[in-house]
Design a protein around this motif. Structure first.
Motif, PDB file in Angstrom:
ATOM      1  N   ALA A 125      -6.906 -25.871 -32.145  1.00  0.00           N
ATOM      2  CA  ALA A 125      -6.625 -24.472 -32.480  1.00  0.00           C
ATOM      3  C   ALA A 125      -7.714 -23.869 -33.349  1.00  0.00           C
ATOM      4  N   ILE A 126      -8.271 -24.673 -34.248  1.00  0.00           N
ATOM      5  CA  ILE A 126      -9.327 -24.173 -35.139  1.00  0.00           C
ATOM      6  C   ILE A 126     -10.609 -23.894 -34.354  1.00  0.00           C
ATOM      7  N   ARG A 127     -10.915 -24.766 -33.400  1.00  0.00           N
ATOM      8  CA  ARG A 127     -12.097 -24.626 -32.540  1.00  0.00           C
ATOM      9  C   ARG A 127     -13.398 -24.615 -33.334  1.00  0.00           C
ATOM     10  N   SER A 165      -0.112 -42.035 -30.490  1.00  0.00           N
ATOM     11  CA  SER A 165       0.088 -40.650 -30.940  1.00  0.00           C
ATOM     12  C   SER A 165      -1.187 -39.836 -30.789  1.00  0.00           C
ATOM     13  N   ILE A 166      -2.317 -40.471 -31.089  1.00  0.00           N
ATOM     14  CA  ILE A 166      -3.600 -39.776 -30.944  1.00  0.00           C
ATOM     15  C   ILE A 166      -3.893 -39.522 -29.468  1.00  0.00           C
ATOM     16  N   GLY A 167      -3.623 -40.536 -28.635  1.00  0.00           N
ATOM     17  CA  GLY A 167      -3.856 -40.368 -27.203  1.00  0.00           C
ATOM     18  C   GLY A 167      -2.986 -39.279 -26.605  1.00  0.00           C
ATOM     19  N   ALA A 168      -1.718 -39.215 -27.028  1.00  0.00           N
ATOM     20  CA  ALA A 168      -0.818 -38.181 -26.518  1.00  0.00           C
ATOM     21  C   ALA A 168      -1.288 -36.797 -26.920  1.00  0.00           C
ATOM     22  N   ALA A 169      -1.737 -36.677 -28.176  1.00  0.00           N
ATOM     23  CA  ALA A 169      -2.226 -35.379 -28.644  1.00  0.00           C
ATOM     24  C   ALA A 169      -3.491 -34.967 -27.900  1.00  0.00           C
ATOM     25  N   LEU A 170      -4.387 -35.916 -27.676  1.00  0.00           N
ATOM     26  CA  LEU A 170      -5.618 -35.613 -26.939  1.00  0.00           C
ATOM     27  C   LEU A 170      -5.301 -35.205 -25.498  1.00  0.00           C
ATOM     28  N   THR A 171      -4.339 -35.863 -24.899  1.00  0.00           N
ATOM     29  CA  THR A 171      -3.956 -35.507 -23.529  1.00  0.00           C
ATOM     30  C   THR A 171      -3.393 -34.093 -23.470  1.00  0.00           C
ATOM     31  N   ALA A 172      -2.532 -33.768 -24.433  1.00  0.00           N
ATOM     32  CA  ALA A 172      -1.953 -32.422 -24.468  1.00  0.00           C
ATOM     33  C   ALA A 172      -3.030 -31.368 -24.654  1.00  0.00           C
ATOM     34  N   VAL A 173      -3.984 -31.650 -25.526  1.00  0.00           N
ATOM     35  CA  VAL A 173      -5.068 -30.692 -25.771  1.00  0.00           C
ATOM     36  C   VAL A 173      -5.927 -30.533 -24.521  1.00  0.00           C
ATOM     37  N   ALA A 174      -6.230 -31.649 -23.858  1.00  0.00           N
ATOM     38  CA  ALA A 174      -7.058 -31.587 -22.646  1.00  0.00           C
ATOM     39  C   ALA A 174      -6.392 -30.766 -21.555  1.00  0.00           C
ATOM     40  N   VAL A 175      -5.083 -30.865 -21.451  1.00  0.00           N
ATOM     41  CA  VAL A 175      -4.358 -30.146 -20.403  1.00  0.00           C
ATOM     42  C   VAL A 175      -4.203 -28.670 -20.729  1.00  0.00           C
ATOM     43  N   LEU A 176      -3.934 -28.360 -22.007  1.00  0.00           N
ATOM     44  CA  LEU A 176      -3.541 -27.007 -22.380  1.00  0.00           C
ATOM     45  C   LEU A 176      -4.656 -26.167 -23.005  1.00  0.00           C
ATOM     46  N   ALA A 177      -5.646 -26.801 -23.629  1.00  0.00           N
ATOM     47  CA  ALA A 177      -6.594 -26.000 -24.422  1.00  0.00           C
ATOM     48  C   ALA A 177      -8.050 -26.386 -24.233  1.00  0.00           C
ATOM     49  N   PRO A 207     -10.445 -25.512 -21.842  1.00  0.00           N
ATOM     50  CA  PRO A 207     -11.419 -24.444 -21.552  1.00  0.00           C
ATOM     51  C   PRO A 207     -11.841 -23.635 -22.776  1.00  0.00           C
ATOM     52  N   PRO A 208     -10.911 -23.176 -23.646  1.00  0.00           N
ATOM     53  CA  PRO A 208     -11.363 -22.432 -24.828  1.00  0.00           C
ATOM     54  C   PRO A 208     -12.234 -23.265 -25.761  1.00  0.00           C
ATOM     55  N   ILE A 209     -11.941 -24.571 -25.833  1.00  0.00           N
ATOM     56  CA  ILE A 209     -12.755 -25.434 -26.694  1.00  0.00           C
ATOM     57  C   ILE A 209     -14.166 -25.562 -26.130  1.00  0.00           C
ATOM     58  N   LEU A 210     -14.282 -25.792 -24.832  1.00  0.00           N
ATOM     59  CA  LEU A 210     -15.608 -25.919 -24.214  1.00  0.00           C
ATOM     60  C   LEU A 210     -16.391 -24.623 -24.318  1.00  0.00           C
ATOM     61  N   ALA A 211     -15.670 -23.484 -24.315  1.00  0.00           N
ATOM     62  CA  ALA A 211     -16.342 -22.193 -24.419  1.00  0.00           C
ATOM     63  C   ALA A 211     -17.084 -22.045 -25.738  1.00  0.00           C
ATOM     64  N   ARG A 212     -16.610 -22.760 -26.775  1.00  0.00           N
ATOM     65  CA  ARG A 212     -17.271 -22.683 -28.077  1.00  0.00           C
ATOM     66  C   ARG A 212     -18.661 -23.315 -28.048  1.00  0.00           C
ATOM     67  N   PHE A 213     -18.935 -24.143 -27.032  1.00  0.00           N
ATOM     68  CA  PHE A 213     -20.217 -24.832 -26.949  1.00  0.00           C
ATOM     69  C   PHE A 213     -21.155 -24.199 -25.923  1.00  0.00           C
TER      70      PHE A 213
END
Length: 446
Positions: A243-245, A283-295, A297-303
């Motif tokens: 979310a912080i990006r 727990s870390i893997g689950a969070a990373l999976t959720a982020v990869a599925v849901l967020a 593209p916006p993260i990659l856009a920052r780069f």
């Protein structure tokens, strides 16, 4: 330091340290434009500075920390030396002062006694800003283990509050929940004025929570709340970073997580990974999976950038300007004034390049070879203490020390492309980590 000294959880030093930590989070989350709030943090540091220094002297504990205290004294001495008035002939002969002397000559004025710094008011500000982290470092050295644990727990709690505040900022869509009026709506900054600094703080807090949770496996503690808390906190940090990006936060997350899990394995007893450690990893893997599925593209856009970042393009000019100020530098806090005097006209636009976005380059410009020497001495201390902390057998003290070494590493790396330690909150947290790591001792000296 033996833990049978000042065993109580609360005494004058511990209370003053907790107050300073609270003030740092409430009023120290920006690096500029907050003179009154910064003054409150600096005033809150004075009682702690006196109490902690007095305890170290009266107890004789300072003898165990000669090198680190000498290093701290050198850091404090740099701005004070730069503020010593010099006679006109000496001042005029300093590198980089020719334009200032010419300006005085054109105005019909004769140079008088002047300090080495080209921006004495900013150098005074830099000197005063050293009071909170200095006081906190001394306090950590003089507190008991349980008191140091309470400070760490406060920081982890503050990280959770910061994440919740950031979520509220994102959901509100307005400016009312931001602590700093120049922070744009839509950003997730928590207590800070800069998203990168919130990301760094979360990466510092994460190893403490993860390692503390894993340590319950070594102690065979029937209460698994700390383990579950560490797992949930790590997952929460993953989601928060998405979310912080913050590009710095995203880049640093991988190495920090790998080293934190290694430290967690050590804290668990260095045995075969069991269900407890798998909970952390899961727990870390689950969070990373959720982020990869849901967020993702916006993260990659920052780069995605068609042109290099302005900060990278300006580093050669900063390095060239620093050469003209050697060997003594232009004075701590003087970067803005010096860079404005050499900034090419074609680079002038609506942006405000007030920091070098590289702490090592900026220190070279402002403090010259003395500043670089202090940085090298600090890195030597850091490497030596890390070696000791990671060699020691698992213990409550060792757990904190290994987590602290990771936190310091976050800020060392982040300082390559930003200026996190110019934010008082992170400077105080950095001092906490340095104090914890300074207590690392070989087993035969513990």
């Amino acid at each position: 330091m033996p833990d049978n000294t000042w065993k109580g959880q609360w005494d004058s030093v511990a209370i003053a340290a907790m107050i300073l930590l609270a003030f740092s989070f409430a009023f120290g989350g920006a690096s500029q434009g907050h003179a009154l709030r910064l003054a409150l943090v600096e005033l809150a540091s004075l009682p702690l500075l006196v109490l902690a220094a007095r305890r170290l002297i009266l107890s004789g504990l300072w003898r165990e920390h000669r090198f680190s205290l000498g290093l701290l004294a050198a850091v404090v001495a740099i701005p004070l030396i730069q503020l010593i008035p010099l006679p006109p002939a000496v001042w005029s002969s300093l590198p980089g002062r020719d334009q200032m002397a010419l300006a005085l000559e054109l105005a019909g004025l004769e140079p008088g006694w002047s300090p080495m710094s080209v921006a004495p008011d900013r150098t005074w500000g830099s000197a005063l800003a050293l009071a909170p982290p200095s006081a906190f470092f001394l306090a950590v050295l003089s507190l008991s283990h349980i008191q140091r644990e309470r400070l760490v727990q406060f920081c982890v709690t503050a990280a959770i509050v910061g994440i919740l505040l950031g979520a509220a900022q994102l959901a509100s869509g307005g400016d009312s929940l931001y602590l700093w009026n120049w922070t744009g709506s839509g950003s997730v900054t928590g207590f800070f004025a800069n998203r990168n600094h919130l990301a760094s703080f979360l990466l510092i807090a994460m190893p403490f929570a993860v390692i503390s949770g894993a340590a319950t496996l070594r102690r065979r503690d029937q209460r698994t709340s700390a383990l579950w808390f560490g797992a949930l906190f790590a997952g929460l940090v993953v989601v928060a970073l998405a979310a912080i990006r913050s590009r710095a936060g995203i880049i640093l997350f991988g190495p920090v997580m790998v080293i934190s899990l290694l430290a967690a394995w050590i804290a668990a007893g260095r045995g075969r990974p069991g269900p407890g450690l798998l909970v952390l990893v899961g727990s870390i893997g689950a969070a990373l999976t959720a982020v990869a599925v849901l967020a993702l593209p916006p993260i990659l856009a920052r780069f995605e950038h068609d042109t290099p970042e302005a900060r990278f393009e300006r580093w050669p000019l900063i390095a060239e300007t620093a050469q003209t100020q050697l060997p003594l530098g232009s004075g701590l806090g003087s970067f803005d004034a010096v860079y404005r005097s050499v900034e090419p006209l074609e680079e002038l636009d609506s942006t405000f390049f007030n920091q070098a976005h590289n702490e090592y380059l900026e220190t070279w410009l402002e403090a010259g070879w003395l500043g670089i020497g202090v940085i090298l001495a600090f890195l030597a201390w850091y490497v030596r203490r890390c070696w000791t902390a990671w060699k020691t057998p698992p213990s409550r003290e060792g757990d904190l020390q290994r987590a602290a070494s990771i936190g310091i590493g976050v800020l060392i790396l982040h300082s390559v492309g930003d200026y996190p330690l110019r934010t008082v909150t992170l400077a105080v947290v950095f001092a906490l980590c340095c104090g914890l790591l300074e207590l690392a001792r070989p087993p035969d000296q513990a």
